[in-house]
Each structure stands twice: as structure tokens, then as C-alpha cells.
Scaffold this motif. Sequence first.
Motif, PDB file in Angstrom:
ATOM      1  N   ILE A   1       0.835  -1.202   0.000  1.00  0.00           N
ATOM      2  CA  ILE A   1       0.000   0.000   0.000  1.00  0.00           C
ATOM      3  C   ILE A   1       0.871   1.254   0.000  1.00  0.00           C
ATOM      4  CG2 ILE A   1      -0.323   0.190   2.490  1.00  0.00           C
ATOM      5  CD1 ILE A   1      -2.998   0.807  -0.255  1.00  0.00           C
ATOM      6  N   GLN A   2       2.025   1.217   0.661  1.00  0.00           N
ATOM      7  CA  GLN A   2       2.931   2.364   0.636  1.00  0.00           C
ATOM      8  C   GLN A   2       3.446   2.616  -0.782  1.00  0.00           C
ATOM      9  OE1 GLN A   2       3.153  -0.221   2.807  1.00  0.00           O
ATOM     10  NE2 GLN A   2       3.688   0.511   4.853  1.00  0.00           N
ATOM     11  N   GLU A   3       3.831   1.548  -1.482  1.00  0.00           N
ATOM     12  CA  GLU A   3       4.317   1.695  -2.857  1.00  0.00           C
ATOM     13  C   GLU A   3       3.208   2.174  -3.781  1.00  0.00           C
ATOM     14  OE1 GLU A   3       7.803  -1.718  -3.102  1.00  0.00           O
ATOM     15  OE2 GLU A   3       5.693  -2.350  -3.152  1.00  0.00           O
ATOM     16  N   GLN A   4       2.010   1.677  -3.579  1.00  0.00           N
ATOM     17  CA  GLN A   4       0.879   2.133  -4.388  1.00  0.00           C
ATOM     18  C   GLN A   4       0.586   3.607  -4.130  1.00  0.00           C
ATOM     19  OE1 GLN A   4      -2.670  -0.365  -4.888  1.00  0.00           O
ATOM     20  NE2 GLN A   4      -1.563  -1.984  -3.781  1.00  0.00           N
ATOM     21  N   THR A   5       0.667   4.032  -2.869  1.00  0.00           N
ATOM     22  CA  THR A   5       0.428   5.447  -2.528  1.00  0.00           C
ATOM     23  C   THR A   5       1.476   6.327  -3.187  1.00  0.00           C
ATOM     24  OG1 THR A   5      -0.553   4.756  -0.422  1.00  0.00           O
ATOM     25  CG2 THR A   5       0.082   7.075  -0.629  1.00  0.00           C
ATOM     26  N   GLU A   6       2.742   5.920  -3.111  1.00  0.00           N
ATOM     27  CA  GLU A   6       3.822   6.669  -3.778  1.00  0.00           C
ATOM     28  C   GLU A   6       3.549   6.792  -5.276  1.00  0.00           C
ATOM     29  OE1 GLU A   6       6.435   8.355  -2.798  1.00  0.00           O
ATOM     30  OE2 GLU A   6       6.762   7.703  -0.737  1.00  0.00           O
TER      31      GLU A   6
END
Length: 125
Positions: A47-52
Motif C-alpha cells: 500500500i505504501q508503494e501504491q500510494t507513492e
Amino acid sequence: MKRQAYTAKEVMSSGPYSHAIDSGEYIYLSGQTAKNSLTLEKQNLTIQEQTEACFMNINRILNETGLTEANVVKANVFLTSMKHFEAMNEVYKTKFTAPYPARTCVAVVELPLGADIEIEVVAKR
């Protein structure tokens, strides 16, 4: 009113919509997911990579309009589960400075392209 549309390179549309519409004082950006990136190759993103990646796409579109994240006045965040809320916020808080834009965050059943997060913003000239 004539709508002026903006299209960013390296960002795809997953339907019949513009990346951004200029209404004069405000620019409305369509929601972005990690999968809207034409340059992102990794499939199973956290989810962090998707948010970035969402913000990478948003910045590409804002750049086409001559604006930056500093111009964002409202954000809407859609998550497939509120279990992603804290991890999303860890990335989100690094993208803006106080005073932060107004924001809505809701959980939805499903998002386009199998994404776990979609972010749309409104920016002001």
C-alpha cells in the motif's frame, strides 16, 4: 465554459476521461492508481508503494498544468480496506506541508485495475 483538458505523459487513462480539467481558478484531477503509471513494472505493490505511485502520477499531471502539490486544496482517498489507512497516511503526510489540504478518505468494495488505493485531488491556481 470551455473545458481545457490536460494529459500527462507516462500516465494512462483506464476509461473515457481526461487526466485533468481546468475550470479557471481550479484544476480537477481524475483519480490515480498505481496501475495508471506507464512506467511502473512491479505488480504486487504494498500500500505504501501504491500510494507513492499515485502521487507520482498526480505530480506528472500537476506538472502539465504548471502547478505542484503546494496548489492542492482538496484530496479524496479511496481504499479497498481501512486496514490500509495507517500505512497510506505514512506516505501521504510526506507529500504535503501544513496546513494540509482538506481530505476525505473512504473504504470502497473495489477499485479499477485491481488497485488498493486511488487518490484524486483538486488544485487552485
